[in-house]
Scaffold this motif. Structure first.
Motif, PDB file in Angstrom:
ATOM      1  N   ASP A   7       0.827  -1.208   0.000  1.00  0.00           N
ATOM      2  CA  ASP A   7       0.000   0.000   0.000  1.00  0.00           C
ATOM      3  C   ASP A   7       0.861   1.258   0.000  1.00  0.00           C
ATOM      4  O   ASP A   7       0.552   2.242  -0.681  1.00  0.00           O
ATOM      5  N   ALA A   8       1.948   1.215   0.758  1.00  0.00           N
ATOM      6  CA  ALA A   8       2.842   2.371   0.827  1.00  0.00           C
ATOM      7  C   ALA A   8       3.525   2.610  -0.517  1.00  0.00           C
ATOM      8  O   ALA A   8       3.699   3.757  -0.952  1.00  0.00           O
ATOM      9  N   ILE A   9       3.916   1.511  -1.166  1.00  0.00           N
ATOM     10  CA  ILE A   9       4.566   1.635  -2.476  1.00  0.00           C
ATOM     11  C   ILE A   9       3.616   2.239  -3.499  1.00  0.00           C
ATOM     12  O   ILE A   9       3.984   3.143  -4.258  1.00  0.00           O
ATOM     13  N   VAL A  10       2.381   1.764  -3.515  1.00  0.00           N
ATOM     14  CA  VAL A  10       1.385   2.286  -4.444  1.00  0.00           C
ATOM     15  C   VAL A  10       1.121   3.760  -4.164  1.00  0.00           C
ATOM     16  O   VAL A  10       1.001   4.582  -5.084  1.00  0.00           O
ATOM     17  N   GLU A  11       1.031   4.117  -2.898  1.00  0.00           N
ATOM     18  CA  GLU A  11       0.776   5.504  -2.527  1.00  0.00           C
ATOM     19  C   GLU A  11       1.931   6.409  -2.955  1.00  0.00           C
ATOM     20  O   GLU A  11       1.707   7.534  -3.434  1.00  0.00           O
ATOM     21  N   THR A  12       3.155   5.914  -2.818  1.00  0.00           N
ATOM     22  CA  THR A  12       4.324   6.690  -3.260  1.00  0.00           C
ATOM     23  C   THR A  12       4.269   6.928  -4.761  1.00  0.00           C
ATOM     24  O   THR A  12       4.507   8.040  -5.248  1.00  0.00           O
ATOM     25  N   ALA A  13       3.950   5.868  -5.509  1.00  0.00           N
ATOM     26  CA  ALA A  13       3.869   5.990  -6.965  1.00  0.00           C
ATOM     27  C   ALA A  13       2.830   7.031  -7.366  1.00  0.00           C
ATOM     28  O   ALA A  13       3.071   7.871  -8.248  1.00  0.00           O
ATOM     29  N   ARG A  14       1.678   6.989  -6.716  1.00  0.00           N
ATOM     30  CA  ARG A  14       0.623   7.947  -7.041  1.00  0.00           C
ATOM     31  C   ARG A  14       1.040   9.369  -6.708  1.00  0.00           C
ATOM     32  O   ARG A  14       0.745  10.304  -7.463  1.00  0.00           O
ATOM     33  N   ARG A  15       1.750   9.523  -5.591  1.00  0.00           N
ATOM     34  CA  ARG A  15       2.200  10.857  -5.190  1.00  0.00           C
ATOM     35  C   ARG A  15       3.187  11.433  -6.216  1.00  0.00           C
ATOM     36  O   ARG A  15       3.112  12.600  -6.586  1.00  0.00           O
ATOM     37  N   VAL A  16       4.102  10.588  -6.684  1.00  0.00           N
ATOM     38  CA  VAL A  16       5.074  11.032  -7.689  1.00  0.00           C
ATOM     39  C   VAL A  16       4.371  11.456  -8.971  1.00  0.00           C
ATOM     40  O   VAL A  16       4.659  12.517  -9.542  1.00  0.00           O
ATOM     41  N   ILE A  17       3.448  10.624  -9.433  1.00  0.00           N
ATOM     42  CA  ILE A  17       2.735  10.918 -10.681  1.00  0.00           C
ATOM     43  C   ILE A  17       1.945  12.214 -10.556  1.00  0.00           C
ATOM     44  O   ILE A  17       1.973  13.072 -11.459  1.00  0.00           O
ATOM     45  N   LEU A  18       1.245  12.394  -9.449  1.00  0.00           N
ATOM     46  CA  LEU A  18       0.447  13.603  -9.262  1.00  0.00           C
ATOM     47  C   LEU A  18       1.326  14.836  -9.119  1.00  0.00           C
ATOM     48  O   LEU A  18       0.992  15.917  -9.617  1.00  0.00           O
ATOM     49  N   THR A  19       2.460  14.690  -8.450  1.00  0.00           N
ATOM     50  CA  THR A  19       3.387  15.813  -8.299  1.00  0.00           C
ATOM     51  C   THR A  19       3.894  16.276  -9.666  1.00  0.00           C
ATOM     52  O   THR A  19       3.934  17.475  -9.966  1.00  0.00           O
ATOM     53  N   GLU A  20       4.265  15.323 -10.491  1.00  0.00           N
ATOM     54  CA  GLU A  20       4.794  15.675 -11.809  1.00  0.00           C
ATOM     55  C   GLU A  20       3.690  16.190 -12.723  1.00  0.00           C
ATOM     56  O   GLU A  20       3.910  17.100 -13.524  1.00  0.00           O
ATOM     57  N   ALA A  21       2.487  15.615 -12.611  1.00  0.00           N
ATOM     58  CA  ALA A  21       1.365  16.089 -13.431  1.00  0.00           C
ATOM     59  C   ALA A  21       1.013  17.532 -13.092  1.00  0.00           C
ATOM     60  O   ALA A  21       0.734  18.348 -13.984  1.00  0.00           O
ATOM     61  N   THR A  22       1.042  17.866 -11.798  1.00  0.00           N
ATOM     62  CA  THR A  22       0.762  19.241 -11.364  1.00  0.00           C
ATOM     63  C   THR A  22       1.804  20.202 -11.907  1.00  0.00           C
ATOM     64  O   THR A  22       1.483  21.313 -12.348  1.00  0.00           O
ATOM     65  N   ALA A  23       3.060  19.762 -11.909  1.00  0.00           N
ATOM     66  CA  ALA A  23       4.144  20.613 -12.415  1.00  0.00           C
ATOM     67  C   ALA A  23       3.988  20.875 -13.909  1.00  0.00           C
ATOM     68  O   ALA A  23       4.222  21.990 -14.387  1.00  0.00           O
ATOM     69  N   ILE A  24       3.583  19.854 -14.651  1.00  0.00           N
ATOM     70  CA  ILE A  24       3.405  20.011 -16.103  1.00  0.00           C
ATOM     71  C   ILE A  24       2.228  20.948 -16.385  1.00  0.00           C
ATOM     72  O   ILE A  24       2.297  21.798 -17.281  1.00  0.00           O
ATOM     73  N   GLU A  25       1.159  20.826 -15.602  1.00  0.00           N
ATOM     74  CA  GLU A  25       0.015  21.722 -15.781  1.00  0.00           C
ATOM     75  C   GLU A  25       0.417  23.166 -15.533  1.00  0.00           C
ATOM     76  O   GLU A  25       0.016  24.082 -16.257  1.00  0.00           O
ATOM     77  N   SER A  26       1.251  23.366 -14.509  1.00  0.00           N
ATOM     78  CA  SER A  26       1.747  24.705 -14.211  1.00  0.00           C
ATOM     79  C   SER A  26       2.644  25.212 -15.329  1.00  0.00           C
ATOM     80  O   SER A  26       2.640  26.394 -15.677  1.00  0.00           O
ATOM     81  N   LEU A  27       3.417  24.304 -15.919  1.00  0.00           N
ATOM     82  CA  LEU A  27       4.326  24.657 -17.006  1.00  0.00           C
ATOM     83  C   LEU A  27       3.550  25.203 -18.207  1.00  0.00           C
ATOM     84  O   LEU A  27       3.970  26.180 -18.850  1.00  0.00           O
ATOM     85  N   ALA A  28       2.417  24.597 -18.509  1.00  0.00           N
ATOM     86  CA  ALA A  28       1.615  25.020 -19.659  1.00  0.00           C
ATOM     87  C   ALA A  28       1.193  26.475 -19.539  1.00  0.00           C
ATOM     88  O   ALA A  28       1.163  27.212 -20.534  1.00  0.00           O
ATOM     89  N   ALA A  29       0.897  26.907 -18.333  1.00  0.00           N
ATOM     90  CA  ALA A  29       0.447  28.286 -18.124  1.00  0.00           C
ATOM     91  C   ALA A  29       1.567  29.297 -18.356  1.00  0.00           C
ATOM     92  O   ALA A  29       1.299  30.487 -18.582  1.00  0.00           O
ATOM     93  N   ARG A  30       2.807  28.847 -18.313  1.00  0.00           N
ATOM     94  CA  ARG A  30       3.944  29.768 -18.460  1.00  0.00           C
ATOM     95  C   ARG A  30       4.516  29.782 -19.881  1.00  0.00           C
ATOM     96  O   ARG A  30       5.504  30.468 -20.137  1.00  0.00           O
ATOM     97  N   VAL A  31       3.949  29.019 -20.787  1.00  0.00           N
ATOM     98  CA  VAL A  31       4.391  29.067 -22.181  1.00  0.00           C
ATOM     99  C   VAL A  31       3.901  30.383 -22.786  1.00  0.00           C
ATOM    100  O   VAL A  31       2.705  30.660 -22.806  1.00  0.00           O
TER     101      VAL A  31
END
Length: 327
Positions: A7-31
């Motif tokens: 469960d901890a491993i799955v939660e870590t994976a989800r946290r990483v994916i969401l962290t990077e997805a949020t960063a990419i969404e923020s990146l789009a606004a700065r183009v």
């Protein structure tokens, strides 16, 4: 080592994916217009796009260079450490350099800047720090900043390299569209791939011609047609007139139907009595992948190739397509 908690491993994976997805969404606004100006500079480059970066940024830079090259923008990677030991000779005044560094303070990149500047090469910096030395010395700065790395220690380049990779892809696709780069263009730079084979290989590249082309005249007997089919091993033979125009086709299926019809004297029968008078044909300049589609649509295993005057010019079967890995 502590026991593995699924469960901890799955939660870590989800946290990483969401962290990077949020960063990419923020990146789009700065183009912004800087991105458009960078694309314009690369689009009008009379030389090549030279991409460079150190460490993990270097790995991303290699991928960006490869993506640019395969989508119509001539590009290659230069290692910044090797650049100061001779490889800087690869960089010419008409080139554009795209330099990647999350900190914008990478020593190896900063060291070569004066030499690149001196010969007039245009510089685009992609960094996570708009106030860095690299950003300030570049002609154009692309902001690839992220709030946090996905690494819990905040040390391993994770979110930052993902952002740089995505921004590089955005550059490549924007340039692709601006150039009017087509699927055919893509195939020409990928001749060994599946897409390349589907879009580049034409029927004329695969078809049997000359003595390997099965054909008999309208007056031929069934035995003549069978000998021709056996000789060429394509499972069919064309029936043509004296000018080479296609009149019909005799296939394995026609033979089976003749064998089932006890009214037919197979020893005396003419091929014209047994052939199909509406053969499925295709043009020599059509794609081989189209031949596969026609075979599947009409449930045949071979096709005759004709020119505009309906003259026989070639033949191919499913095995030719399989050997060419078109299907």
């Amino acid at each position: 080592m502590a026991p593995v908690d699924d469960d901890a491993i799955v939660e870590t994976a989800r946290r990483v994916i969401l962290t990077e997805a949020t960063a990419i969404e923020s990146l789009a606004a700065r183009v912004d217009r800087d991105f458009a100006e960078a694309c314009r500079l690369m689009l009008h480059c009379r030389g090549r796009i030279v991409v460079s970066g150190m460490g993990k940024s270097g790995h991303v830079a290699r991928k960006i260079a490869a993506t640019l090259a395969s989508t119509g923008t001539p590009s290659f990677f230069v290692h910044p450490g090797e650049a100061s030991h001779g490889d800087l000779g690869m960089v010419q005044p008409h080139d554009v350099m795209l330099l990647l560094s999350n900190s914008g303070e990478t020593d190896e990149l900063l060291f070569i800047l004066p030499f690149v500047r001196r010969q007039g090469t245009a510089l685009i910096a992609m960094t996570g720090n708009a106030q860095s030395a690299l950003a300030r010395q570049a002609d154009i700065h692309l902001d690839a900043a992220v709030e946090t790395e996905a690494c819990p220690l905040g040390l391993a380049p994770t979110t930052s390299t993902t952002a740089a990779m995505v921004l590089g892809d955005a550059l490549a696709v924007a340039l692709l569209e601006a150039r009017g780069f087509t699927a055919d263009d893509f195939a020409r730079s990928h001749p060994a791939g599946n897409l390349g084979r589907r879009l580049l290989v034409r029927i004329s590249d695969l078809m049997h011609t000359g003595d390997a082309l099965p054909r008999v005249g309208l007056e031929a007997r069934l035995s003549d047609a069978l000998m021709e089919m056996s000789r060429t091993r394509l499972g069919i033979t064309a029936v043509t007139d004296r000018d080479g125009r296609l009149l019909g086709v005799f296939s394995d299926g026609d033979l089976r139907r003749a064998l089932d019809d006890h009214r037919i004297d197979l020893r005396e029968a003419l091929v014209s009595e047994l052939m199909s008078r509406t053969p499925i044909t295709i043009g020599s300049e059509q794609l081989a992948s189209e031949a596969a589609h026609v075979m599947e649509q009409h449930q045949v295993h071979a096709l005759l190739v004709v020119n505009a005057e309906h003259q026989l010019v070639g033949a191919l079967n499913i095995h030719d397509l399989l050997r060419a890995r078109v299907v």
